[in-house]
Design a protein around this motif. Structure first.
Motif, PDB file in Angstrom:
ATOM      1  N   ASN A  79       9.131  10.427  -3.283  1.00  0.00           N
ATOM      2  CA  ASN A  79       9.770  11.371  -2.369  1.00  0.00           C
ATOM      3  C   ASN A  79       8.859  12.469  -1.840  1.00  0.00           C
ATOM      4  O   ASN A  79       9.212  13.105  -0.846  1.00  0.00           O
ATOM      5  CB  ASN A  79      10.966  12.029  -3.068  1.00  0.00           C
ATOM      6  CG  ASN A  79      12.075  11.050  -3.377  1.00  0.00           C
ATOM      7  OD1 ASN A  79      12.824  10.639  -2.506  1.00  0.00           O
ATOM      8  ND2 ASN A  79      12.163  10.649  -4.634  1.00  0.00           N
ATOM      9  N   HIS A  80       7.700  12.690  -2.469  1.00  0.00           N
ATOM     10  CA  HIS A  80       6.906  13.855  -2.086  1.00  0.00           C
ATOM     11  C   HIS A  80       5.418  13.536  -1.907  1.00  0.00           C
ATOM     12  O   HIS A  80       4.598  14.448  -2.018  1.00  0.00           O
ATOM     13  CB  HIS A  80       7.076  14.970  -3.128  1.00  0.00           C
ATOM     14  CG  HIS A  80       8.481  15.468  -3.252  1.00  0.00           C
ATOM     15  ND1 HIS A  80       9.114  16.222  -2.291  1.00  0.00           N
ATOM     16  CD2 HIS A  80       9.409  15.279  -4.233  1.00  0.00           C
ATOM     17  CE1 HIS A  80      10.346  16.507  -2.676  1.00  0.00           C
ATOM     18  NE2 HIS A  80      10.552  15.942  -3.849  1.00  0.00           N
ATOM     19  N   THR A  81       5.076  12.291  -1.665  1.00  0.00           N
ATOM     20  CA  THR A  81       3.676  11.959  -1.413  1.00  0.00           C
ATOM     21  C   THR A  81       3.570  11.074  -0.176  1.00  0.00           C
ATOM     22  O   THR A  81       4.554  10.457   0.256  1.00  0.00           O
ATOM     23  CB  THR A  81       3.037  11.218  -2.608  1.00  0.00           C
ATOM     24  OG1 THR A  81       3.664   9.938  -2.767  1.00  0.00           O
ATOM     25  CG2 THR A  81       3.183  12.016  -3.892  1.00  0.00           C
ATOM     26  N   ARG A  82       2.360  11.012   0.370  1.00  0.00           N
ATOM     27  CA  ARG A  82       2.131  10.153   1.533  1.00  0.00           C
ATOM     28  C   ARG A  82       2.320   8.681   1.158  1.00  0.00           C
ATOM     29  O   ARG A  82       2.834   7.891   1.956  1.00  0.00           O
ATOM     30  CB  ARG A  82       0.710  10.386   2.065  1.00  0.00           C
ATOM     31  CG  ARG A  82       0.343   9.468   3.221  1.00  0.00           C
ATOM     32  CD  ARG A  82      -1.021   9.801   3.797  1.00  0.00           C
ATOM     33  NE  ARG A  82      -1.411   8.825   4.798  1.00  0.00           N
ATOM     34  CZ  ARG A  82      -0.990   8.820   6.051  1.00  0.00           C
ATOM     35  NH1 ARG A  82      -0.139   9.752   6.454  1.00  0.00           N
ATOM     36  NH2 ARG A  82      -1.393   7.901   6.902  1.00  0.00           N
ATOM     37  N   VAL A  83       1.900   8.331  -0.061  1.00  0.00           N
ATOM     38  CA  VAL A  83       2.085   6.947  -0.509  1.00  0.00           C
ATOM     39  C   VAL A  83       3.567   6.587  -0.522  1.00  0.00           C
ATOM     40  O   VAL A  83       3.970   5.515  -0.059  1.00  0.00           O
ATOM     41  CB  VAL A  83       1.469   6.757  -1.905  1.00  0.00           C
ATOM     42  CG1 VAL A  83       1.812   5.369  -2.455  1.00  0.00           C
ATOM     43  CG2 VAL A  83      -0.042   6.934  -1.850  1.00  0.00           C
ATOM     44  N   GLY A  84       4.387   7.486  -1.051  1.00  0.00           N
ATOM     45  CA  GLY A  84       5.823   7.234  -1.058  1.00  0.00           C
ATOM     46  C   GLY A  84       6.385   7.108   0.346  1.00  0.00           C
ATOM     47  O   GLY A  84       7.286   6.284   0.586  1.00  0.00           O
ATOM     48  N   MET A  85       5.876   7.903   1.270  1.00  0.00           N
ATOM     49  CA  MET A  85       6.331   7.812   2.659  1.00  0.00           C
ATOM     50  C   MET A  85       5.992   6.444   3.250  1.00  0.00           C
ATOM     51  O   MET A  85       6.808   5.826   3.946  1.00  0.00           O
ATOM     52  CB  MET A  85       5.679   8.917   3.483  1.00  0.00           C
ATOM     53  CG  MET A  85       6.074   8.917   4.954  1.00  0.00           C
ATOM     54  SD  MET A  85       5.184  10.174   5.900  1.00  0.00           S
ATOM     55  CE  MET A  85       3.500   9.519   5.800  1.00  0.00           C
ATOM     56  N   LEU A  86       4.792   5.941   2.959  1.00  0.00           N
ATOM     57  CA  LEU A  86       4.406   4.620   3.452  1.00  0.00           C
ATOM     58  C   LEU A  86       5.258   3.523   2.833  1.00  0.00           C
ATOM     59  O   LEU A  86       5.624   2.546   3.491  1.00  0.00           O
ATOM     60  CB  LEU A  86       2.923   4.371   3.153  1.00  0.00           C
ATOM     61  CG  LEU A  86       1.916   5.310   3.827  1.00  0.00           C
ATOM     62  CD1 LEU A  86       0.497   4.961   3.409  1.00  0.00           C
ATOM     63  CD2 LEU A  86       2.052   5.233   5.345  1.00  0.00           C
ATOM     64  N   VAL A  87       5.559   3.685   1.554  1.00  0.00           N
ATOM     65  CA  VAL A  87       6.419   2.705   0.882  1.00  0.00           C
ATOM     66  C   VAL A  87       7.792   2.671   1.531  1.00  0.00           C
ATOM     67  O   VAL A  87       8.336   1.598   1.822  1.00  0.00           O
ATOM     68  CB  VAL A  87       6.521   3.035  -0.624  1.00  0.00           C
ATOM     69  CG1 VAL A  87       7.620   2.203  -1.277  1.00  0.00           C
ATOM     70  CG2 VAL A  87       5.193   2.777  -1.317  1.00  0.00           C
TER      71      VAL A  87
END
Length: 306
Positions: free
Chosen positions: A163-171
């Motif tokens: 919920n709070h990282t760029r990796v999570g956003m890409l996922v």
């Protein structure tokens, strides 16, 4: 029933729930984000338990056993993802179930070839072999407290990652609309590989931690996979928050039922009948819970795309 006994069983239920969460979180990530039903997830759990127990017995270091389990399972998961799972993207779920069920059969035979068919009794680290007095008169195994702490840390880490990282956003972008994400320059294939490896690492960690609490044996992955799928359905496919809440609920229902249901039934049934009836009712409780949740919320408690 005493207050001390009740608190002990609540803590046991939380510990079991956290173990289910470690396994179900990987399942919900792979299924909810990659749309791949990976029944071999339980085999990764089993592999983590065997490797950790073997390395711990040889080196005397529990930490070394956990790290070895993570390393071996990650390599196995990478090979599995490259040579099998990538070919299942976009395929129907029946093909995915059949392919990954075949992996279960191969994994069980591989374990039997390497370690034999007899169960392995793993041991907890020497520093955590004794109890800790939490309250006056309440002595609780320190190793189980480690499991509780690990579950909390992993849950917080996954929440922050998704919920709070760029990796999570890409996922999340790849899961919501893969084609659009690829048009925007996201390498969705690499993101999916990372998600698969993360799920495998969680399964390996769960297996390594669960080993000292139960016999490390062939088929243990399939046994834990069924309640993990129940957690997946109750929490909502693709929802880490749902997996966390559902795992704790299922862990509490299963543990409390097995601990206190026999005491309740003995008040009006014979001991022989209770010994047969109580485990069956306790085992059905989680499925009754799943049916009750689905009757009111068919998508689960916290559907990822609700």
């Amino acid at each position: 029933m005493t207050t001390i006994l009740f608190i002990e069983q609540v803590l046991n239920g939380l510990g079991y729930g956290f173990m289910l969460f470690l396994l179900a979180a990987g399942l919900t990530l792979v299924f909810g984000i990659m749309d791949v039903m990976n029944l071999a997830h339980g085999s990764l759990f089993m592999a983590g338990a065997y490797v950790a127990a073997h390395v711990h017995s040889r080196t005397g270091s529990f930490v070394m056993g956990v790290l070895a389990a993570l390393a071996v399972v990650l390599v196995a998961a990478l090979l599995l993802e490259v040579f099998l799972v990538r070919r299942l993207y976009g395929r129907d779920h029946l093909a995915q179930v059949l392919a990954t069920f075949g992996v279960i059969l191969v994994a069980d035979d591989a374990v039997k070839l390497i370690w034999g068919a007899a169960p392995i009794m793993a041991s907890a680290p020497a520093a955590l072999s004794g109890p800790v007095e939490l309250l006056p008169g309440l002595m609780y195994p320190s190793y189980r407290l480690l499991i509780l702490a690990t579950g909390v840390l992993v849950a917080l880490g996954l929440y922050g990652l998704v919920n709070h990282t760029r990796v999570g956003m890409l996922v999340r972008a790849g899961a919501s609309n893969r084609r659009m994400a690829e048009f925007m320059g996201v390498r969705v294939g690499q993101v999916f590989s990372m998600v698969f490896l993360l799920g495998a690492a969680l399964a390996a960690l769960a297996g390594a931690l669960m080993g000292p609490l139960t016999a490390v044996q062939i088929g243990m992955g399939e046994e834990i996979l069924i309640p993990s799928l129940v957690v997946l359905v109750i929490g909502g496919i693709g929802s880490v928050r749902g997996a966390f809440v559902a795992a704790l609920v299922v862990g509490m229902v299963d543990t409390i039922g097995r601990a206190f249901l026999p005491l309740l039934l003995r008040s009006f049934l014979s001991p022989a009948l209770v010994s047969d009836l109580a485990p069956a009712i306790a085992g059905l409780a989680t499925y009754a819970l799943m049916a009750g949740v689905l009757a009111f919320k068919p998508a689960g408690l916290f559907p990822a795309r609700g």
